[in-house]
Each structure stands twice: as C-alpha cells, then as structure tokens.
Design a protein around this motif. Sequence first.
Motif, PDB file in Angstrom:
ATOM      1  N   ALA A  42      -2.612   5.830  -4.029  1.00  0.00           N
ATOM      2  CA  ALA A  42      -3.726   6.779  -3.999  1.00  0.00           C
ATOM      3  C   ALA A  42      -3.648   7.795  -5.133  1.00  0.00           C
ATOM      4  CB  ALA A  42      -3.735   7.497  -2.652  1.00  0.00           C
ATOM      5  N   VAL A  95       0.874  -1.180   0.000  1.00  0.00           N
ATOM      6  CA  VAL A  95       0.000   0.000   0.000  1.00  0.00           C
ATOM      7  C   VAL A  95       0.908   1.226   0.000  1.00  0.00           C
ATOM      8  CG1 VAL A  95      -1.913   1.184   1.114  1.00  0.00           C
ATOM      9  CG2 VAL A  95      -1.659  -1.294   1.381  1.00  0.00           C
ATOM     10  N   GLY A  96       0.855   2.018  -1.081  1.00  0.00           N
ATOM     11  CA  GLY A  96       1.696   3.215  -1.203  1.00  0.00           C
ATOM     12  C   GLY A  96       2.774   3.041  -2.249  1.00  0.00           C
ATOM     13  N   ARG A 139       4.125  13.039 -10.978  1.00  0.00           N
ATOM     14  CA  ARG A 139       3.579  14.103 -10.137  1.00  0.00           C
ATOM     15  C   ARG A 139       4.716  14.711  -9.314  1.00  0.00           C
ATOM     16  NH1 ARG A 139       1.939   9.994  -6.226  1.00  0.00           N
ATOM     17  NH2 ARG A 139       3.763   8.839  -5.782  1.00  0.00           N
ATOM     18  N   ARG A 166       6.287  16.196  -5.858  1.00  0.00           N
ATOM     19  CA  ARG A 166       6.150  15.903  -4.430  1.00  0.00           C
ATOM     20  C   ARG A 166       6.889  16.973  -3.640  1.00  0.00           C
ATOM     21  NH1 ARG A 166       4.505  10.526  -3.568  1.00  0.00           N
ATOM     22  NH2 ARG A 166       4.044  11.557  -1.613  1.00  0.00           N
ATOM     23  N   CYS A 186      12.813  24.090  -1.666  1.00  0.00           N
ATOM     24  CA  CYS A 186      11.899  23.382  -0.768  1.00  0.00           C
ATOM     25  C   CYS A 186      12.171  23.817   0.663  1.00  0.00           C
ATOM     26  CB  CYS A 186      12.107  21.880  -0.914  1.00  0.00           C
ATOM     27  SG  CYS A 186      10.986  20.909   0.109  1.00  0.00           S
ATOM     28  N   GLY A 187      11.120  24.169   1.372  1.00  0.00           N
ATOM     29  CA  GLY A 187      11.317  24.660   2.733  1.00  0.00           C
ATOM     30  C   GLY A 187      10.361  24.030   3.716  1.00  0.00           C
ATOM     31  N   GLY A 231      13.031  17.987  -0.879  1.00  0.00           N
ATOM     32  CA  GLY A 231      14.204  18.797  -1.219  1.00  0.00           C
ATOM     33  C   GLY A 231      14.937  18.276  -2.444  1.00  0.00           C
ATOM     34  N   THR A 257      -6.039   4.541  -6.229  1.00  0.00           N
ATOM     35  CA  THR A 257      -6.700   3.548  -5.364  1.00  0.00           C
ATOM     36  C   THR A 257      -6.205   3.737  -3.939  1.00  0.00           C
ATOM     37  OG1 THR A 257      -6.689   2.015  -7.233  1.00  0.00           O
ATOM     38  CG2 THR A 257      -7.150   1.081  -5.068  1.00  0.00           C
ATOM     39  N   GLY A 275       5.362  22.044   4.730  1.00  0.00           N
ATOM     40  CA  GLY A 275       6.403  21.911   3.701  1.00  0.00           C
ATOM     41  C   GLY A 275       5.917  22.516   2.399  1.00  0.00           C
ATOM     42  N   LEU A 292       7.260   0.599   6.075  1.00  0.00           N
ATOM     43  CA  LEU A 292       8.532   0.999   5.459  1.00  0.00           C
ATOM     44  C   LEU A 292       8.539   2.486   5.123  1.00  0.00           C
ATOM     45  CD1 LEU A 292       9.036  -1.962   2.953  1.00  0.00           C
ATOM     46  CD2 LEU A 292       9.810  -1.789   5.330  1.00  0.00           C
ATOM     47  N   VAL A 349      -6.292   2.723  -0.084  1.00  0.00           N
ATOM     48  CA  VAL A 349      -6.654   1.569   0.745  1.00  0.00           C
ATOM     49  C   VAL A 349      -6.946   2.055   2.163  1.00  0.00           C
ATOM     50  CG1 VAL A 349      -5.780  -0.599   1.721  1.00  0.00           C
ATOM     51  CG2 VAL A 349      -5.239   0.019  -0.650  1.00  0.00           C
ATOM     52  N   GLY A 384       7.702   1.881  -1.511  1.00  0.00           N
ATOM     53  CA  GLY A 384       6.805   0.884  -2.098  1.00  0.00           C
ATOM     54  C   GLY A 384       7.252   0.446  -3.481  1.00  0.00           C
ATOM     55  N   MET A 402      14.821   9.971   1.584  1.00  0.00           N
ATOM     56  CA  MET A 402      14.700   9.104   0.407  1.00  0.00           C
ATOM     57  C   MET A 402      15.607   7.883   0.550  1.00  0.00           C
ATOM     58  SD  MET A 402      14.150  11.610  -2.839  1.00  0.00           S
ATOM     59  CE  MET A 402      15.247  12.972  -2.532  1.00  0.00           C
TER      60      MET A 402
HETATM   61  C1  FAD Z   1       9.682  19.539   3.349  1.00  0.00           C
HETATM   62  C2  FAD Z   1      10.342  18.208   3.078  1.00  0.00           C
HETATM   63  C3  FAD Z   1      11.577  18.174   2.416  1.00  0.00           C
HETATM   64  C4  FAD Z   1      12.212  16.954   2.209  1.00  0.00           C
HETATM   65  N1  FAD Z   1      13.425  16.955   1.567  1.00  0.00           N
HETATM   66  C5  FAD Z   1      14.090  15.781   1.394  1.00  0.00           C
HETATM   67  C6  FAD Z   1      15.370  15.755   0.733  1.00  0.00           C
HETATM   68  O1  FAD Z   1      15.898  16.761   0.275  1.00  0.00           O
HETATM   69  N2  FAD Z   1      15.993  14.546   0.613  1.00  0.00           N
HETATM   70  C7  FAD Z   1      15.448  13.395   1.095  1.00  0.00           C
HETATM   71  O2  FAD Z   1      16.073  12.337   0.962  1.00  0.00           O
HETATM   72  N3  FAD Z   1      14.235  13.391   1.682  1.00  0.00           N
HETATM   73  C8  FAD Z   1      13.543  14.547   1.838  1.00  0.00           C
HETATM   74  N4  FAD Z   1      12.311  14.545   2.428  1.00  0.00           N
HETATM   75  C9  FAD Z   1      11.744  13.258   2.877  1.00  0.00           C
HETATM   76  C10 FAD Z   1      11.291  12.388   1.720  1.00  0.00           C
HETATM   77  O3  FAD Z   1      10.454  13.108   0.852  1.00  0.00           O
HETATM   78  C11 FAD Z   1      10.541  11.172   2.270  1.00  0.00           C
HETATM   79  O4  FAD Z   1      11.324  10.605   3.288  1.00  0.00           O
HETATM   80  C12 FAD Z   1      10.280  10.118   1.182  1.00  0.00           C
HETATM   81  O5  FAD Z   1       9.416  10.638   0.224  1.00  0.00           O
HETATM   82  C13 FAD Z   1       9.644   8.898   1.829  1.00  0.00           C
HETATM   83  O6  FAD Z   1       9.275   7.974   0.824  1.00  0.00           O
HETATM   84  P1  FAD Z   1       8.067   6.969   1.076  1.00  0.00           P
HETATM   85  O7  FAD Z   1       8.034   6.052  -0.057  1.00  0.00           O
HETATM   86  O8  FAD Z   1       8.161   6.436   2.457  1.00  0.00           O
HETATM   87  O9  FAD Z   1       6.764   7.896   1.103  1.00  0.00           O
HETATM   88  P2  FAD Z   1       6.140   8.775  -0.040  1.00  0.00           P
HETATM   89  O10 FAD Z   1       7.145   9.144  -1.057  1.00  0.00           O
HETATM   90  O11 FAD Z   1       5.413   9.870   0.674  1.00  0.00           O
HETATM   91  O12 FAD Z   1       5.093   7.804  -0.723  1.00  0.00           O
HETATM   92  C14 FAD Z   1       3.933   7.339  -0.056  1.00  0.00           C
HETATM   93  C15 FAD Z   1       2.876   7.049  -1.107  1.00  0.00           C
HETATM   94  O13 FAD Z   1       1.770   6.402  -0.491  1.00  0.00           O
HETATM   95  C16 FAD Z   1       0.585   6.878  -1.099  1.00  0.00           C
HETATM   96  N5  FAD Z   1      -0.503   6.635  -0.128  1.00  0.00           N
HETATM   97  C17 FAD Z   1      -0.665   7.205   1.087  1.00  0.00           C
HETATM   98  N6  FAD Z   1      -1.747   6.680   1.718  1.00  0.00           N
HETATM   99  C18 FAD Z   1      -2.250   5.741   0.881  1.00  0.00           C
HETATM  100  C19 FAD Z   1      -3.341   4.833   0.985  1.00  0.00           C
HETATM  101  N7  FAD Z   1      -4.119   4.788   2.068  1.00  0.00           N
HETATM  102  N8  FAD Z   1      -3.600   4.003  -0.072  1.00  0.00           N
HETATM  103  C20 FAD Z   1      -2.807   4.030  -1.184  1.00  0.00           C
HETATM  104  N9  FAD Z   1      -1.747   4.870  -1.314  1.00  0.00           N
HETATM  105  C21 FAD Z   1      -1.461   5.703  -0.298  1.00  0.00           C
HETATM  106  C22 FAD Z   1       0.869   8.335  -1.363  1.00  0.00           C
HETATM  107  O14 FAD Z   1       0.036   8.838  -2.388  1.00  0.00           O
HETATM  108  C23 FAD Z   1       2.342   8.302  -1.767  1.00  0.00           C
HETATM  109  O15 FAD Z   1       2.516   8.203  -3.154  1.00  0.00           O
HETATM  110  C24 FAD Z   1      11.613  15.749   2.642  1.00  0.00           C
HETATM  111  C25 FAD Z   1      10.363  15.774   3.275  1.00  0.00           C
HETATM  112  C26 FAD Z   1       9.736  17.000   3.485  1.00  0.00           C
HETATM  113  C27 FAD Z   1       8.387  17.010   4.172  1.00  0.00           C
END
Ligand code: FAD
Length: 346
Positions: free
Chosen positions: A35, A10-11, A40, A42, A186-187, A45, A123, A149, A250, A125, A16, A265
């Motif tokens: 979802a 999921v995600g 797109r 995001r 990005c801030g 940074g 979709t 953010g 995760l 969940v 994911g 990331m």
């Molecule tokens: C302001 C800011 C700046 C940042 N800058 C940096 C940076 O410079 N370098 C860095 O390494 N990290 C940075 N990060 C952190 C980084 O963006 C995240 O750690 C990273 O995106 C996490 O990846 P993820 O796959 O866990 O989650 P995400 O990339 O958030 O992906 C989660 C996905 O799950 C989907 N989703 C959520 N709920 C559901 C559901 N119920 N059903 C189906 N899908 C769902 C969402 O649509 C999304 O696509 C920053 C974060 C912020 C807030």
Amino acid sequence: MTPRRPIEIVGGGLAGLSLGLALRRAAVPVTIFEAGDYPRHRVCGEFITGLAPATIARLGLAPFLADALHHREVAWFIGSGADGPPARLQKLPSPALGLSRHALDHRLAEAFIAAGGDLRTRTRVADTASDPGRVWATGRRRGQSPWLGLKIHARGLALSRDLELHLGDFAYVGLAPVEDGSVNVCGLFRRRELCAKGAHLLLGYLQAAGLTVLAARLAASALEAASFCAVAAVGFDRHVAAPADHRVCLGDTCARIPPFTGNGMSMAFQSAETALAPLLAYSCGATDWTATCQAIHHALRRRFRLRLATATAVHPFLFHPTRQRLLAALNRAHLLPLRPLYAALH
Ligand SMILES: Cc1cc2nc3c(=O)[nH]c(=O)nc-3n(C[C@H](O)[C@H](O)[C@H](O)COP(=O)(O)OP(=O)(O)OC[C@H]3O[C@@H](n4cnc5c(N)ncnc54)[C@H](O)[C@@H]3O)c2cc1C
C-alpha cells in the motif's frame, strides 16, 4: 525445471519482503502488493531481539543487517527518575540489533526487485476471500484499542546504556541508537486528548505520563521532524488465531506481540522462515493450498505459543502505575526473574 505456481504476497513489510526474497531465490514467481512506498519511517522501537543466526542464514538477511548496532545492556527506568541511576540494568543474553526501519525495509525491497520480484507499491489490496497462492502480511489488524504508538529520531541524545526503557503512567518508551548515529525514541501510550502535532505530541505524551526528565532530554536534542510517525489502535494477541478462511497470515497479521519484547520484527522474519518450505512445496505442485495453509498455521502456533502468552501476561505490569510499583518492589528485593522471562519471550 517443473513450472512453479506463482505466489502473491499482500503487504511489503518485513514478513512480506523477506518471504518474497527467499521465494525468488528459489525461482518462484512472486508479486508483492504494498500500500505504501520506500523508503519510509515506521512506528517501531527499531531494536531486534532473539533473531537467531539460523533464521538470518535461511532468509539470507546478513547483508541487510551488516551495519546494525549491537546492543548488550538495557537500563530500565521506572517513573520520572531518569536523571538518577536506572532501577535495573539488564545484560542481554545475546545482542539486540539496532537498525532503522527506514533502511531495513528499503534494502529488502531493493533486493527483492533485484532478485526478479514484481513489487507493486502504492497498491492496496481489498481484504476479500483469499485465493490459492495468496499470502497475507499486511501488518497489524485494525480494531478497537486504547493504545497509540509514537516515534521520532533524535540526534545529540546521550544514553546511559546501549538501550533505555522508561515506564510511565500508562506508557512505556524505548530509546535505541540506530545505524546512522541517531537515537530512535518510540513509545506506546494510552490515548489522551492532547492538542499537539509531531514532536510536540510525543513530548506532550511523555509529560502526561510523568516522564518529565525524559521529555526535557528529548526537547534539548535535535529532533528529526521528518522521522515522526504515529499509529493508532495498536492491539496484542495471546495466541495465533485460526484465520477465517483458508489463508496464510504472517508477521503481525498472524499475531502481534507487545513491543517491550523487541521481538515483533524477529517474529515477522520467523513467520516467513516457517512458511518458506510449505510454500515451496505448494509452488512445486507437491501439496495443495488447503494443506499448505494448515501446515503453516500449526507450525506458527507451536513456534509462538509460549512467547505470546508470556508477553501478554507481563505487559500490564509495564503500564499500570500500581503494578509498576509492585514490579519496582520485586526488583528491589531481587525477585525479578529477568533471565527466565527473557528466555520465555524469545
Ligand atoms: C509502538 C511499537 C513499537 C515497536 N517496537 C518494536 C521493536 O523495538 N522491535 C521489534 O522487533 N518490533 C517492534 N514492534 C513491532 C514491529 O514493528 C512489527 O512486529 C513488525 O513491523 C511486523 O512486521 P510485518 O511485516 O508483519 O508488518 P509491517 O511491517 O507493519 O508491514 C505490513 C505492510 O503491509 C502493508 N499493507 C497493509 N495493508 C495492506 C493492503 N491491504 N494492501 C497492500 N499492502 C498493505 C503496509 O503498508 C505495510 O507496509 C513495535 C510495534 C509498535 C506498535
């Protein structure tokens, strides 16, 4: 070949998608529920620090990172003095990668489909009790938080070094060039009552944080309105908390690290890497789901413990004006241990 138990994720963010792709390459049936859709923008940074070659190799990420920029030097600015010399120059022990999420997530999604994965976009969940074989990678958990953010891409914005980090009043902002020639701005800001939208909202936040020189530089560049995005209720974790029921969490769902580290990331990829072997063992029928969840949770705790504790301790010094002054004084006295801090944060 022994039939494989299927895995549902999921995600479809970085955690994911990279996990789904690695499982597909081992012939595991995988469905990802996402979802949103691709490509797109995001809020991110868009610079990646601490991603080791071993993780890139294990997850097969090299083709997706091939055109990432390599950033080696960071200029730190404290307060509005962005027209003067930086308060500190930092040479990174290994280059940070500059790549837009617009490109990276889309590439991973396409590769997952090409590898035979079932990707169900648009979709959402419901977060109910978790079934065996279901992995949660839904990004940040919702909750109360004073932080917001904001991000936008800018063209024609010259930087003093590869990366710029600006500390303002209850705000910090990163400037990172990405693969298409634009600069990602990005801030993270403490929420304020500002009546503006899109790029004007970001400019308003910069001014309110006292980052007036940066706001003027941004206003003079070509801002890409379509890339603007915002995320509210951003929070951070001191450690990897145990999930409520037997589930695998995760990426940001497992723990969120403050963004100044540029490590969120990497943690998303590393959590996929950590989960891969236990999930393969489960899929082959070698282990049950409870043991799989426990093995992954313990491994994630061990892997992320030091960096989460360090990052949450440092974070307030980047935001709060009084603590920033202390930081600036330590810097002037050459007492800022940037190298050991960097090592603890990655
Ligand atoms: C302001 C800011 C700046 C940042 N800058 C940096 C940076 O410079 N370098 C860095 O390494 N990290 C940075 N990060 C952190 C980084 O963006 C995240 O750690 C990273 O995106 C996490 O990846 P993820 O796959 O866990 O989650 P995400 O990339 O958030 O992906 C989660 C996905 O799950 C989907 N989703 C959520 N709920 C559901 C559901 N119920 N059903 C189906 N899908 C769902 C969402 O649509 C999304 O696509 C920053 C974060 C912020 C807030």
